[in-house]
Design a protein around this motif. Sequence first.
Motif, mmCIF file in Angstrom:
data_model
loop_
_atom_site.group_PDB
_atom_site.id
_atom_site.type_symbol
_atom_site.label_atom_id
_atom_site.label_comp_id
_atom_site.label_asym_id
_atom_site.label_seq_id
_atom_site.Cartn_x
_atom_site.Cartn_y
_atom_site.Cartn_z
ATOM 1 N N ALA A 62 0.826 -1.214 -0.001
ATOM 2 C CA ALA A 62 0.088 0.003 0.020
ATOM 3 C C ALA A 62 0.827 1.108 -0.129
ATOM 4 C CB ALA A 62 -0.747 -0.054 1.140
ATOM 5 N N THR A 63 0.390 2.287 -0.679
ATOM 6 C CA THR A 63 1.148 3.230 -0.678
ATOM 7 C C THR A 63 0.180 4.880 -0.782
ATOM 8 O OG1 THR A 63 2.920 4.890 -1.839
ATOM 9 C CG2 THR A 63 1.299 3.921 -3.053
ATOM 10 N N GLY A 64 0.356 5.832 -0.754
ATOM 11 C CA GLY A 64 -0.464 6.849 -0.614
ATOM 12 C C GLY A 64 -0.590 7.681 0.757
ATOM 13 N N TYR A 65 -1.497 8.522 0.819
ATOM 14 C CA TYR A 65 -1.701 9.414 2.020
ATOM 15 C C TYR A 65 -2.208 8.320 2.982
ATOM 16 C CZ TYR A 65 -3.315 13.531 4.918
ATOM 17 O OH TYR A 65 -3.566 14.159 5.699
ATOM 18 N N GLY A 66 -3.478 7.487 2.562
ATOM 19 C CA GLY A 66 -3.905 6.639 3.413
ATOM 20 C C GLY A 66 -3.353 5.207 3.691
ATOM 21 N N ARG A 67 -1.948 5.164 3.337
ATOM 22 C CA ARG A 67 -1.435 3.595 3.187
ATOM 23 C C ARG A 67 -1.419 3.109 4.570
ATOM 24 N NH1 ARG A 67 3.000 7.365 2.667
ATOM 25 N NH2 ARG A 67 4.660 6.841 3.919
ATOM 26 N N ASN A 68 -1.267 3.758 5.654
ATOM 27 C CA ASN A 68 -1.360 3.098 7.086
ATOM 28 C C ASN A 68 -2.664 2.656 7.469
ATOM 29 O OD1 ASN A 68 1.483 3.592 7.320
ATOM 30 N ND2 ASN A 68 1.393 5.666 7.520
ATOM 31 N N ARG A 69 -3.481 3.087 6.772
ATOM 32 C CA ARG A 69 -4.988 2.809 7.222
ATOM 33 C C ARG A 69 -5.602 1.694 6.685
ATOM 34 N NH1 ARG A 69 -7.267 7.987 8.739
ATOM 35 N NH2 ARG A 69 -9.478 6.677 9.115
ATOM 36 N N THR A 70 -4.841 0.812 5.972
ATOM 37 C CA THR A 70 -5.386 -0.272 5.373
ATOM 38 C C THR A 70 -4.743 -1.676 5.960
ATOM 39 O OG1 THR A 70 -5.783 -1.778 3.553
ATOM 40 C CG2 THR A 70 -3.938 -0.290 3.481
ATOM 41 N N GLU A 71 -5.452 -2.665 6.339
ATOM 42 C CA GLU A 71 -5.099 -3.923 7.038
ATOM 43 C C GLU A 71 -4.927 -4.844 5.917
ATOM 44 O OE1 GLU A 71 -8.241 -4.523 9.744
ATOM 45 O OE2 GLU A 71 -7.780 -2.636 10.821
ATOM 46 N N ASP A 72 -5.203 -4.725 4.893
ATOM 47 C CA ASP A 72 -5.077 -5.626 3.640
ATOM 48 C C ASP A 72 -3.704 -5.620 3.169
ATOM 49 O OD1 ASP A 72 -7.663 -6.211 3.761
ATOM 50 O OD2 ASP A 72 -8.178 -4.587 2.427
ATOM 51 N N ALA A 73 -2.634 -4.778 3.536
ATOM 52 C CA ALA A 73 -1.312 -4.692 2.841
ATOM 53 C C ALA A 73 -0.560 -5.606 3.523
ATOM 54 C CB ALA A 73 -1.087 -3.323 2.581
ATOM 55 N N ASP A 74 0.680 -6.069 3.054
ATOM 56 C CA ASP A 74 1.891 -6.742 3.675
ATOM 57 C C ASP A 74 2.857 -5.827 3.587
ATOM 58 O OD1 ASP A 74 0.850 -9.542 3.343
ATOM 59 O OD2 ASP A 74 0.862 -8.944 1.161
ATOM 60 N N PHE A 75 2.853 -4.838 3.074
ATOM 61 C CA PHE A 75 3.865 -3.518 2.908
ATOM 62 C C PHE A 75 3.369 -2.294 2.846
ATOM 63 C CE2 PHE A 75 5.268 -7.477 0.362
ATOM 64 C CZ PHE A 75 6.102 -7.949 1.289
ATOM 65 N N ASN A 76 4.130 -1.385 3.621
ATOM 66 C CA ASN A 76 3.657 0.307 3.389
ATOM 67 C C ASN A 76 4.857 0.917 2.939
ATOM 68 O OD1 ASN A 76 1.217 -0.097 4.584
ATOM 69 N ND2 ASN A 76 2.006 0.473 6.534
ATOM 70 N N VAL A 77 4.689 1.305 1.719
ATOM 71 C CA VAL A 77 5.912 2.164 0.836
ATOM 72 C C VAL A 77 5.527 3.561 0.538
ATOM 73 C CG1 VAL A 77 7.451 1.503 -0.813
ATOM 74 C CG2 VAL A 77 5.537 -0.106 -0.253
ATOM 75 N N SER A 78 6.486 4.437 0.716
ATOM 76 C CA SER A 78 6.388 5.673 0.623
ATOM 77 C C SER A 78 5.835 6.064 -0.982
ATOM 78 C CB SER A 78 7.722 6.437 0.834
ATOM 79 O OG SER A 78 8.451 6.478 -0.259
ATOM 80 N N GLU A 79 5.247 7.042 -1.101
ATOM 81 C CA GLU A 79 4.739 7.384 -2.515
ATOM 82 C C GLU A 79 5.818 7.873 -3.314
ATOM 83 O OE1 GLU A 79 2.118 10.028 0.189
ATOM 84 O OE2 GLU A 79 1.132 10.476 -1.714
ATOM 85 N N LEU A 80 6.985 8.440 -2.662
ATOM 86 C CA LEU A 80 8.146 8.772 -3.545
ATOM 87 C C LEU A 80 8.796 7.522 -4.199
ATOM 88 C CD1 LEU A 80 9.730 11.195 -0.996
ATOM 89 C CD2 LEU A 80 8.794 11.788 -3.188
ATOM 90 N N SER A 81 8.909 6.417 -3.395
ATOM 91 C CA SER A 81 9.440 5.264 -3.735
ATOM 92 C C SER A 81 8.724 4.701 -4.976
ATOM 93 C CB SER A 81 9.689 4.090 -2.891
ATOM 94 O OG SER A 81 10.336 4.496 -1.823
#
Length: 256
Positions: A62-81
Motif C-alpha cells: 500500500a502507498t499514498g496518504y492513507g497507506r497506514n490505514r489499510t489492514e490488507d497490505a503486507d507492506f507500506n511504501v512511501s509515495e516517492l518510492s
Amino acid sequence: MYTFGIDIGSTTSKCVVLKDGTEIVSSSLFVGGIGTKSPFLAREEALKKAGITDKDISGTAATGYGRNRTEDADFNVSELSCHALGAHFIFPRVRTIIDIGGQDAKVISLSGDGKMRDFLMNDKCAAGTGRFLDVMAAILQVPVNEMEGMAQKAQKISQISSTCTVFAESEVISQLANGVEMPDLIAGICDSVAGRVASLAKRITIVPEVCMSGGVARNGGVRLAMERYLGTEIRFSEQAQLFGAIGAALYAFQKS
Ligand code: ADP
C-alpha cells in the motif's frame, strides 16, 4: 505470481494487479480516497477484472496518504518510492518525475537505473496541486476532465496573479464578471498550477527524460504549460495516475 498495489490517495483510490513483476493484468480507479469505501471498491474491481481472488495474491503493498490505514497490505511504501518505481517501469529512460496529486506536488530525480536520488515537495499550499484545479472547476462548473479541452480553445492565457487559492477563487470570479472568456480563464488556471510546480522543479537539476505522474498529469493544459515553463518535452502515459499503484505492486513483487 500475482502481486497487488494499492494507492490510497487524498482524493482517489487506485489499484493494480501485476503478473510476474512484468505485466499489468488489471487496474482500477475510484474517486474517493482515505476514509471512504473507495479503497475497498477499487480492490474488488481490480481483482474481478483480473479474474482472480485474494488467495491468488502473493503480496500486497500500500502507498499514498492513507497507506497506514489499510489492514490488507503486507507492506507500506512511501509515495516517492512507488512513483519512482512506477515511472521507471513505464518509461525506463525517465530521470525526472513531476507528480501532481490531489493535495501535494513532488519533483523526483532518478539515477539512470531508476533509483531515487533527490526530491522536493510542496505539501503546504493548495496552489500548485490538484486541489487548486478542483476548487476552480467547481466554481466554473466545468468537470476537471474537460479543462484540457477548454484550455485548448484559449485565444489568450488569462493570468491568475493571486498566489493563494482563496484569493485566486475571488480573482477568477471577478475575471468572469469582467467578461474574460472561459477557455482563456481555464488556460490561466492550468498555467498557474504548472508555473508553481515548475518553480519547485527548477530547484532541482532537471535531467530528461521528464514525465508527469498523478491525476493532474491527465490534464493536457497543465502538461503543455509545464513544457513551456521547463523548456523540455514531458512524457505522458494514460496510466500516469496509476504510477503509485504500479510501483507498489512492483515493490510487493520484489519483496515476495
Ligand atoms: P491523490 O493520490 O492525492 O488522490 P491523484 O494523483 O489521484 O491524487 O490526483 C487527483 C487529482 O487529479 C484531482 O485533484 C484532479 O484535479 C485530477 N484529475 C483526476 N482525474 C482527472 C482527469 N480525468 N483529467 C484531469 N485531471 C484529473
